[in-house]
Design an enzyme around this catalytic site. Structure first.
Site, PDB file in Angstrom:
ATOM      1  CD  GLU A  79      -5.362  -5.756  -1.403  1.00 29.79           C
ATOM      2  OE1 GLU A  79      -4.757  -4.654  -1.287  1.00 29.79           O
ATOM      3  OE2 GLU A  79      -6.249  -6.122  -0.624  1.00 29.79           O
ATOM      4  CB  CYS A 137      -5.114  -1.299  -1.832  1.00 26.83           C
ATOM      5  SG  CYS A 137      -6.488  -0.360  -1.153  1.00 26.83           S
ATOM      6  CB  CYS A 170      -8.759  -4.217  -3.845  1.00 22.06           C
ATOM      7  SG  CYS A 170      -7.426  -3.032  -3.561  1.00 22.06           S
ATOM      8  CG  ASN A 190      -0.337  -0.177   2.539  1.00 26.96           C
ATOM      9  OD1 ASN A 190       0.703  -0.803   2.661  1.00 26.96           O
ATOM     10  ND2 ASN A 190      -0.975   0.371   3.557  1.00 26.96           N
ATOM     11  CD  GLU A 229      -1.458   4.890   4.610  1.00 30.88           C
ATOM     12  OE1 GLU A 229      -2.200   4.008   5.051  1.00 30.88           O
ATOM     13  OE2 GLU A 229      -0.868   5.721   5.336  1.00 30.88           O
ATOM     14  CB  CYS A 245     -10.798  -2.114   0.266  1.00 32.85           C
ATOM     15  SG  CYS A 245     -10.145  -1.442  -1.280  1.00 32.85           S
TER      16      CYS A 245
HETATM   17 ZN   LIG Z   1      -7.976  -2.097  -1.609  1.00 34.18          ZN
END
Ligand SMILES: [Zn+2]
Length: 142
Positions: free
Chosen positions: A61, A59, A95, A48, A50, A92
């Site tokens: 993934e 993210c 994703c 991830n 940010e 999430c």
């Molecule tokens: Zn995600």
């Protein structure tokens, strides 16, 4: 569900854990790593990333998928996701939709916890009745 050898499963978990180490998550302190195995046996890791503008974060993934897709891969064998949580953390919603673009629904997704355990779930289980290209084409044809 795709068959994955014990050797590849070990690598999948190893790479998902390694990917977490490069997480850039100064805001949430929630490190995530992902490992992705392509059909031709190429591996991609993602973490991830940010941003001070929170919505600009990506993210782990999707990082792994974007790396693979930008290198020409479209078919995937397995995905693993690791975090620093004792419980299993699943991808999430964004994703799930992103991953479903490439499928297959039978894609095995391994969720790793900090106890060395994993939970196996398929993409279809993560995102049942997903919006797909076929459905999109039907909408466009009307
Ligand atoms: Zn995600």
């Amino acid at each position: 569900m795709n068959h994955i050898s014990k050797e590849n499963l070990d690598l999948l978990f190893k790479y998902a854990l390694e990917a977490k180490e490069t997480s850039y998550s100064p805001y949430s302190k929630f490190r995530v790593g992902a490992a992705l195995l392509t059909k031709d046996g190429t591996w991609y890791k993602g973490c991830n990333v940010e941003n001070a503008s929170y919505g600009a974060a990506i993210c782990a993934e999707r990082t792994a998928y974007c790396k693979a897709i930008s290198e020409g891969h479209r078919e995937f064998i397995a995905l693993a996701v690791s975090t620093d949580q004792d419980d299993f953390v699943s991808p999430c919603g964004i994703c799930r939709q992103f991953i479903s673009e490439f499928g297959p629904g039978s894609l095995p997704v391994y969720l790793l916890n900090t106890k060395g355990e994993f939970k196996l779930i398929t993409l279809s289980e993560l995102l049942p009745l997903s919006f797909s290209l076929e459905q999109g084409q039907k909408f466009l044809i009307k």
